[in-house]
Design a protein around this motif. Structure first.
Motif, mmCIF file in Angstrom:
data_model
loop_
_atom_site.group_PDB
_atom_site.id
_atom_site.type_symbol
_atom_site.label_atom_id
_atom_site.label_comp_id
_atom_site.label_asym_id
_atom_site.label_seq_id
_atom_site.Cartn_x
_atom_site.Cartn_y
_atom_site.Cartn_z
ATOM 1 N N GLU A 1 0.813 -1.211 0.000
ATOM 2 C CA GLU A 1 0.000 0.000 0.000
ATOM 3 C C GLU A 1 0.847 1.262 0.000
ATOM 4 O O GLU A 1 0.434 2.288 -0.535
ATOM 5 N N SER A 2 2.050 1.189 0.592
ATOM 6 C CA SER A 2 2.816 2.434 0.670
ATOM 7 C C SER A 2 3.762 2.622 -0.515
ATOM 8 O O SER A 2 4.315 3.702 -0.673
ATOM 9 N N GLN B 1 1.171 -0.256 -5.270
ATOM 10 C CA GLN B 1 -0.200 0.121 -4.924
ATOM 11 C C GLN B 1 -1.048 0.259 -6.187
ATOM 12 O O GLN B 1 -2.165 -0.264 -6.269
ATOM 13 N N LEU C 1 -4.207 -1.990 -6.947
ATOM 14 C CA LEU C 1 -5.523 -1.378 -7.098
ATOM 15 C C LEU C 1 -6.182 -1.827 -8.402
ATOM 16 O O LEU C 1 -7.382 -2.098 -8.433
ATOM 17 N N ARG D 1 -17.067 0.884 1.958
ATOM 18 C CA ARG D 1 -16.441 2.176 1.683
ATOM 19 C C ARG D 1 -16.458 3.079 2.914
ATOM 20 O O ARG D 1 -15.832 4.138 2.903
ATOM 21 N N ALA E 1 -7.820 0.512 0.672
ATOM 22 C CA ALA E 1 -7.538 1.838 0.117
ATOM 23 C C ALA E 1 -8.836 2.600 -0.129
ATOM 24 O O ALA E 1 -8.949 3.789 0.163
ATOM 25 N N GLN F 1 -9.297 4.168 4.839
ATOM 26 C CA GLN F 1 -8.668 3.899 6.143
ATOM 27 C C GLN F 1 -7.191 4.265 6.093
ATOM 28 O O GLN F 1 -6.558 4.139 5.083
ATOM 29 N N ASP G 1 -15.392 9.794 -8.011
ATOM 30 C CA ASP G 1 -16.019 8.475 -7.950
ATOM 31 C C ASP G 1 -17.503 8.618 -8.239
ATOM 32 O O ASP G 1 -18.159 9.506 -7.696
ATOM 33 N N ARG H 1 -17.797 11.419 3.128
ATOM 34 C CA ARG H 1 -16.526 11.283 2.422
ATOM 35 C C ARG H 1 -16.790 11.096 0.937
ATOM 36 O O ARG H 1 -17.673 10.334 0.542
ATOM 37 N N GLY I 1 -14.768 10.234 -2.806
ATOM 38 C CA GLY I 1 -13.536 9.668 -3.350
ATOM 39 C C GLY I 1 -13.227 10.262 -4.717
ATOM 40 O O GLY I 1 -14.134 10.498 -5.513
ATOM 41 N N LYS J 1 -7.053 12.332 2.509
ATOM 42 C CA LYS J 1 -6.409 11.081 2.881
ATOM 43 C C LYS J 1 -6.082 10.344 1.592
ATOM 44 O O LYS J 1 -6.873 10.333 0.646
ATOM 45 N N PRO K 1 -4.366 6.474 0.208
ATOM 46 C CA PRO K 1 -3.942 5.158 0.692
ATOM 47 C C PRO K 1 -2.433 5.121 0.897
ATOM 48 O O PRO K 1 -1.683 5.691 0.110
ATOM 49 N N GLY K 2 -2.013 4.439 1.926
ATOM 50 C CA GLY K 2 -0.586 4.314 2.198
ATOM 51 C C GLY K 2 -0.100 5.333 3.203
ATOM 52 O O GLY K 2 1.005 5.239 3.698
ATOM 53 N N ARG L 1 1.027 10.082 -12.348
ATOM 54 C CA ARG L 1 0.664 9.208 -11.246
ATOM 55 C C ARG L 1 -0.808 9.398 -10.918
ATOM 56 O O ARG L 1 -1.286 10.525 -10.795
ATOM 57 N N ARG M 1 -5.416 7.941 -5.439
ATOM 58 C CA ARG M 1 -6.752 7.957 -4.838
ATOM 59 C C ARG M 1 -6.734 8.969 -3.703
ATOM 60 O O ARG M 1 -5.847 8.936 -2.842
ATOM 61 N N PHE N 1 -9.248 10.811 -0.754
ATOM 62 C CA PHE N 1 -10.548 10.836 -0.096
ATOM 63 C C PHE N 1 -10.671 12.130 0.681
ATOM 64 O O PHE N 1 -9.779 12.489 1.448
#
Lengths: 289, 503
Positions: free
Chosen positions: A102-103, A108, A112, A141, A285, A289, B393, B407, B409, B437, B439-440, B458, B461, B463
């Motif tokens: 994920e990082s 990632q 995804l 979600r 993702a 979270q 989204d 939220r 996306g 936010k 991911p990661g 790049r 994602r 949120f």
């Protein structure tokens, strides 16, 4: 058009074809001979093409052509190449931990896209194409989780499923308090009021008072004394605004009476570990979270 | 020019045998009536000529060929793994490199702008000075000129070539013809060979090409260009201009009676006729009917017939005529760059205001050209090295969290067209208190930092979470902003929360 006076244009000295539009007439200039050669060259090329490439249909097949070109083989080759490529990226997924996947931006992105297509093919049937869930099928979600929402929790749920028959499946059992006669109708109604009060909504105070002991005896072992639930046993938080089977009194008392629980397959039996990881990262993702 | 039969208005008839004549018509005349369905090419044997325009043509030939062959070998240092070739059309990497400019496929409008500029520049020069492009710069002209020079080297000048073609096959004829065609093929191969270096790293490709490791497209392009160069410049020559090229037809719309063109000065030349030494020039024109303008013409036409579709305005007849005029003691310039208007005016005795360069069409072309150039320069200088796109989204349109926050996306696509890795600060404008936010990263914050590698796009994602009390309407317009290295770019989007959740 077929019969016309043979006429020679005075300016150019060229015969006309006899076609005339608003006084403008077409000159009958000859085609250059090279143009004819180009025409014959194209004819020759088409004959060569018939010989070299698949061309003529027959009764039970077609002429294959000497070059052996086949679209089917090319598709098979492309799929094989894709598989090889996926193998390379898949190996990276297999070797990395969920957090590493994920990082790392590249991993990632790959996870995804793999996760999205696997999710769309397998999970969307119940959880919806965007993972927003439906009545009885949790929304993936949001930030509310029955069995935990971190990467490892999600991967475990995916691998072993819920009430799936897998030896390591997540299992919990909400008793059918009403149907099995553990509580009578009045008591079910009182506990319903108690649950409504837990989520901060106005409720019948007398009923809540009658149900306090009932809740402590029957419900708090899983849902906790304050109704906060317990992810270890998949007991939902009763104080928030999220309701898997509906938030109104009828839905809540129905759940107390019947004690439903959904089933999720153990995907570990169907997917390779890389795909499980990819789906876990995809779900995690997208849950923000 | 296109021949139009117009019977509605009788114009001044051209003197007998001097009207514009199409190639097909003259071919028929030579073929002697009937004509037939197809016309074989009438061979043209242009004679070598010396003079000012021939010198300019040689100089431009060397210059244009030098540019064509040398440019792919120029090097230009670029950081990292980027190619070091100054001019490179990189199809596999989907980039176009031109010295300090690097274009991505989505910036193809710069190429479009360049083409529009080229077209307008062509219109302007054509309206002012006639077919300069056709006569001096067009690859068809340049390579044909080169091929004729080779032909002359092996077979001699006009008369020798005509004699050689008429003679029966002999050892002398055989080696001359073979030698010529071999050199032609060599040049053609060199032409096709140079072309492919614009698309791959030249030093690598030249090695790979010879050991058979080059890409298939290189061999195919090289073969196709070798074939077309050999055919077009060697055997088809003027037929490419007359039959295949659309430009002679189009340029008729750019030319008018004030455009400079290679012109036979009818007013001075007529009546023409042979001239004996010491004969008086009284009562006759300067044209001695020596036919030199015809024999030097690579298009095989007679410029004295007036402006015509086949004429590429190369000016070789000017050189030929000047030489003769000098010899007979008359002033140069019987054939020269002149306008139809000037010739007609002089015929009627007018000698003032013959030339008009400022005309509505030239002004229009010039203004349009300056406008497009200005826009292009502005675009190139104001080009940022960041691109930002936001895809909202659609399913789910929004998510309600346990505490009543909402939220949304998004997928942000951030392009780093720079040459070093950059960390972009991404914020959401127009949503006070919004938390971002990705991911990661562990925590939700007001701003995200996103690292994008050089020369990459790049997809991130993102949120955006808004507390319940901050949601004032079911849809809130907002903007994403990405900034790094002193550059910033914003993109508009929207934050949705549904009727039920808005306060």
């Amino acid at each position: 058009m077929s019969e016309h006076q043979r006429e020679t244009d005075a300016v150019s000295g060229v015969e006309t074809t006899g076609h005339e539009w608003d006084g403008i007439r077409e000159l009958d200039n000859p085609l250059p001979r090279w143009w004819l050669w180009v025409f014959w060259a194209c004819v020759l090329f088409s004959i060569g093409y018939w010989v070299a490439m698949p061309a003529w249909p027959g009764i039970s097949g077609y002429t294959q052509g000497l070059l052996g070109k086949s679209d089917r083989q090319e598709v098979a080759q492309a799929l094989a190449d894709l598989k090889t490529q996926r193998g390379i990226n898949g190996a990276k997924l297999r070797d990395a931990t969920l957090q590493q996947i994920e990082s790392d931006p590249a991993l990632q992105a790959y996870a995804l896209s793999v996760g999205q297509s696997a999710f769309g093919d397998n999970c969307a049937t119940c959880h919806g194409p965007g993972g927003a869930g439906a009545k009885g099928y949790p929304n993936l979600r949001d930030d509310v989780w029955l069995w935990g929402g971190n990467l490892e929790d999600i991967a475990t749920t995916l691998r072993h499923g819920i009430r799936s028959g897998d030896p390591a499946a997540r299992v919990s059992q909400m008793p059918a308090f009403g149907r099995d006669g553990m509580l009578d109708a009045r008591q079910v109604s009182d506990v319903t009021e108690y649950v409504v009060a837990l989520s901060g909504r106005p409720a019948d105070r007398a009923a809540v008072g009658r149900a306090t002991q009932l809740y402590a005896d029957q419900c708090s072992s899983c849902h906790g004394p304050a109704g906060k639930g317990d992810q270890a046993v998949g007991a939902p938080d009763l104080t928030d605004a999220e309701w898997l089977y509906g938030s109104d009194r009828a839905a809540i008392s129905g759940q107390i009476h019947n004690g439903r629980g959904g089933v999720m397959p153990a995907w570990g039996q169907r997917f390779d570990p890389e795909t499980i990881k990819a789906i876990a990262v995809y779900i995690h993702a997208n849950s923000g979270q | 020019m296109t021949v139009v039969i117009d019977r509605t208005s009788p114009t001044n008839p051209a003197p007998q045998g001097q009207g514009p004549v199409s190639a097909a018509a003259s071919a028929r005349k030579k073929a002697g009536g009937g004509g037939g369905l197809y016309k074989a090419r009438t061979p043209i044997y242009p004679k070598l000529v010396h003079g000012r325009w021939r010198m300019i043509k040689w100089a431009l030939l060397i210059l244009t060929l030098a540019v064509y062959y040398i440019v792919p070998w120029l090097r230009w240092e670029r950081p990292g793994a980027l190619p070091d070739q100054a001019v490179l059309v990189d199809f596999t990497g989907r980039r176009f490199y031109f010295f300090f400019i690097q274009l991505w496929p989505q910036e193809v409008y710069f190429i479009t702008g360049l083409l529009v500029m080229a077209a307008l520049a062509l219109f302007l020069t054509t309206a002012l000075f006639g077919r300069l492009w056709c006569g001096y710069a067009c690859p068809q002209t340049v390579w044909t000129d080169l091929f004729i020079a080779v032909e002359r080297l092996f077979e001699g000048d006009r008369n020798a070539r005509m004699k050689l073609d008429a003679s029966p096959m002999s050892f002398d004829k055989l080696w001359r013809k073979t030698g010529k065609h071999l050199v032609w093929l060599g040049i053609s191969f060199g032409t096709g060979g140079a072309w492919i270096f614009y698309f791959h790293d030249a030093p690598t490709l030249i090695r790979d090409f010879w050991i058979g490791q080059g890409p298939a497209t290189a061999y195919i392009s090289c073969a196709v260009l070798t074939a077309t160069t050999y055919t077009f410049a060697g055997t088809m020559r003027e037929q490419v201009c007359t039959y295949m090229c659309p430009w002679p037809r189009i340029q008729g719309a750019m030319l008018d009676k004030h455009s400079l063109q290679v012109t036979y000065r009818r007013d001075r030349g007529e009546p023409r006729g042979p001239h004996k030494k010491n004969q008086s020039w009284e009562g006759r024109g300067d044209c001695v009917d020596c036919n030199q303008c015809v024999v030097v013409c690579p298009m095989g036409i007679d410029i004295r017939d007036g402006a015509q579709l086949e004429c590429i305005n190369c000016g070789l007849c000017i050189d030929a005529c000047d030489e003769i005029m000098q010899r007979v003691g008359r002033p140069k310039g019987l054939i020269s760059y002149d306008t139809d208007h000037a010739v007609a005016s002089r015929e009627t005795g007018e000698h003032k205001g013959l030339y008009r360069f400022i005309r509505s069409r030239t002004v229009f072309y010039a203004v349009a050209l300056s406008l497009i150039s200005g826009v292009m320069i502005w675009g190139l200088t104001h080009r940022t090295s960041i691109d930002l796109h936001a895809l909202r989204d659609r399913n789910p349109t929004f998510v309600r969290l346990h505490d009543g926050s909402i939220r949304n996306g998004y997928t942000l696509k951030i392009t780093n067209r720079g040459f070093e890795p950059r960390t972009y600060r991404v914020t959401a404008e127009g949503l006070p208190g919004a938390l971002l936010k990705t991911p990661g990263e562990d925590a939700s914050r007001g701003a995200l930092s996103v690292v994008v590698q050089p020369d990459e796009v790049r997809a991130v994602r993102v949120f955006v979470t808004l507390k319940g009390e901050a949601i004032t309407a079911p849809n809130l317009p907002m903007r994403f902003k990405a900034e790094a290295a002193g550059e910033s770019v914003t993109v508009r989007s929207i934050f949705l929360s549904g009727e039920a959740n808005a306060r």
